[in-house]
Design an enzyme around this catalytic site. Structure first.
Site, PDB file in Angstrom:
ATOM      1  N   ASP A   1      18.541  36.111  28.821  1.00 29.41           N
ATOM      2  CA  ASP A   1      19.811  35.539  28.410  1.00 29.41           C
ATOM      3  C   ASP A   1      20.694  35.228  29.603  1.00 29.41           C
ATOM      4  OD1 ASP A   1      22.058  34.799  27.006  1.00 29.41           O
ATOM      5  OD2 ASP A   1      22.712  36.846  26.668  1.00 29.41           O
TER       6      ASP A   1
ATOM      7  N   ASP B   1      23.788  28.132  28.517  1.00 24.98           N
ATOM      8  CA  ASP B   1      23.424  29.444  27.987  1.00 24.98           C
ATOM      9  C   ASP B   1      22.063  29.409  27.310  1.00 24.98           C
ATOM     10  OD1 ASP B   1      23.378  31.962  26.907  1.00 24.98           O
ATOM     11  OD2 ASP B   1      24.983  31.620  25.469  1.00 24.98           O
TER      12      ASP B   1
END
Length: 551
Positions: free
Chosen positions: A242, A434
């Site tokens: 992530d 992201d």
């Protein structure tokens, strides 16, 4: 994370022998390693696509709210938004079709049943975003970002209504009407099969090469997982990668779920499994809240190995308590590795790449991503530590972008947005990149402007849009003066009617208040189309984002 919400592939080259290119300089020879990533499967696989869309929107909004320091929407607000979505579907007679897990006549709170069936995933979820990472989480949102509506559903609804008005000339009238056959292909049957079989993982089919790891694909491009080793003796742990959060954790051997049971069929870490495991004394607690879940635990030290690179006595967390989003047997990962800047870390410790660079294991704190799509069936996803894999991108297309904020997220200037080569005049935007977010979330007016020029696109009036599953629209985002196109297949994320793969699909671009009228949250819908690299410099001004066309 919400789940929001894979891809993966594997490396066929020996990365130590390749030319490694710094994110901001000409190619040089240095040490770097790669590890596999795979997208997290949608845990909402059997839900109606419009319900799943709302969950993604909710998570993304929540992530954005956290990223920008704004107030998050309450659970009641998010729940109400989901309920409105369900009411709309039910009114159309679609709720009783294959996607619902309930009996239509007994409408005993569809949303509460949905919450029970899908981990209370209404976009609010105490927060965990295990795959959608919203980046907010005290700095982290693991991935599912569903959203949290920058803070308010009421405010978002007003914005969404405005977006709908801009995208559609009148109520009940499509924003655009197709005048002829669409040249694109129908929605991928491979993706549909993955959507309808939550928890499924597509394994890499080629043996990994030196200093790299094979990548698996979970579901239809929802999240990315990689395998690292932890403890003594070394044990494999599958972690969500992530770029929108900055904490590393796995479940502890004493982990308890929010329902009071154990934390599912996962691999756990503690004194029983590792002789080098040391808990902080006195125990230093941590807590991370994501878009669709949360974890609580303590800080520990143990040996880890990242793609063959050892980190002795690395500091990270073990979760003693996990929300259902993480503890469920259908959740394929054992923990999460946040790869934003450590200024976001809830644990207040360096990220693995920062520690590797500080130890001299890699020359630079660079992490690079090659994120593939399931429908390609190439399984060629890769995450690289310490440099860029020159075999994965076109060198003369590489652009580096200075950070547009000091928050610790990977946010850069978004110069322009175009559709089919025509600029929409949306200048002065910024974008948070992201890997933990599945969709692209744009300010309502911007999302409406994009869909207004996509033939056949429609607004649902609730922040979401549909596009023809066969759309051939070329949406491009410009960074560093270079336009990067989104494959039209990535714009269509889920067919509204699974029996009609040439009908309408949920759009991969939704609307929401991110951090203001000019801030976008850009997830995997875009990132699958570029080589994405991040570099943490010695000073904030030296940290950069790099993008390039895929080889």
């Amino acid at each position: 994370m919400q789940l929001s919400l894979t891809f993966t592939g594997l490396l066929a080259t020996v990365l130590l022998a390749t030319s490694v290119q710094d994110a901001t300089a000409a190619p040089t020879t240095s040490t770097m390693v790669s590890m596999p990533l795979k997208r997290m499967e949608s845990r909402s696989g059997h839900l109606h696509p419009q319900v799943l869309l709302q969950q993604h929107i909710n998570r993304s909004h929540r992530r954005l709210a956290r990223m920008t320091g704004r107030s998050e929407p309450t659970h009641a607000e998010l729940h109400a938004r989901l309920q409105r979505r369900i009411d709309t579907i039910e009114a159309s007679g679609q709720l009783a079709r294959r996607y619902n897990k309930w009996t239509a006549p007994d409408r005993t709170s569809e949303t509460s049943k949905l919450d029970a069936a899908d981990g209370a995933d209404d976009g609010s979820d105490a927060g965990s975003d295990a795959g959608d990472d919203d980046g907010s989480d005290a700095g982290s949102d693991a991935g599912d970002d569903d959203g949290s509506d920058a803070g308010s559903d009421a405010g978002d609804d007003a914005g969404d209504a405005a977006a709908g008005a801009a995208a559609a000339p009148a109520a009940g009238t499509p924003a655009n009407t197709l005048t002829g056959d669409v040249a694109g292909k129908p929605f991928s049957q491979v993706d549909l099969t993955a959507i309808e079989n939550p928890g499924g993982v597509t394994k890499a089919t080629v043996a990994p090469s030196t200093n790299s790891l094979g990548l698996d694909i979970e579901s239809n491009d929802v999240g990315y997982l990689a395998t690292v080793q932890m403890g003594t003796p070394p044990t494999n742990y599958l972690l969500l990668m992530d770029s929108g959060s900055a904490d590393l954790w796995v479940g502890s051997e004493t982990c308890v779920s929010e329902q009071g049971g154990d934390c599912g069929k996962h691999t756990f870490l503690g004194t029983q499994s590792s002789s080098s495991f040391v808990e902080s004394n006195p125990p230093a607690p941590f807590e991370v809240t994501y878009g669709t879940g949360n974890v609580q635990g303590v800080i520990v030290q143990d040996d880890i190995v990242v793609a063959g690179l050892p980190l002795k006595a690395h500091t990270f967390g073990v979760a003693n308590a996990e929300s259902d989003d993480f503890s469920a047997d259908t959740t394929p990962f054992d923990g999460l590795m946040g790869l934003a800047q450590s200024t976001l870390s809830e644990q207040k410790v360096p990220t693995p790449i920062e520690s590797l660079a500080a130890a001299g294991a890699v020359s630079d704190a660079i992490v690079s991503y090659k994120i593939p799509r399931l429908s390609d069936q190439k399984n060629d996803g890769e995450i690289t530590f310490g440099g860029l894999d020159a075999s994965k991108f076109v060198a003369n297309t590489l652009v580096s972008i200075p950070l547009a904020s000091t928050t610790g997220f990977w946010e850069g200037a978004l110069d322009a947005i175009s559709v089919d080569g025509k600029s929409l005049g949306l200048n002065g935007r910024t974008a948070i990149l992201d890997t933990g977010t599945t969709l692209i979330v744009a300010p309502p007016a911007d999302a409406a402007a994009v869909h207004a020029v996509i033939p056949g696109a429609k607004s649902d009036g609730q922040g979401g849009f549909t596009v023809p599953c066969t759309t051939s629209a070329n949406v491009a985002l410009t960074f560093g003066g270079k336009a990067f196109s989104i494959n039209s297949a990535d714009l269509a994320v889920d067919p509204v009617d699974p029996t009609n793969l040439s009908g309408d699909c949920v759009s991969g671009i939704s609307s929401g208040e991110v951090g203001g009228a000019t801030e976008w949250l850009v997830g995997d819908v875009f990132l699958k189309n570029v080589y994405f690299s991040t570099k943490i410099g010695a000073q904030q001004s030296q940290s950069t984002i790099s993008l390039a066309e895929l080889a």
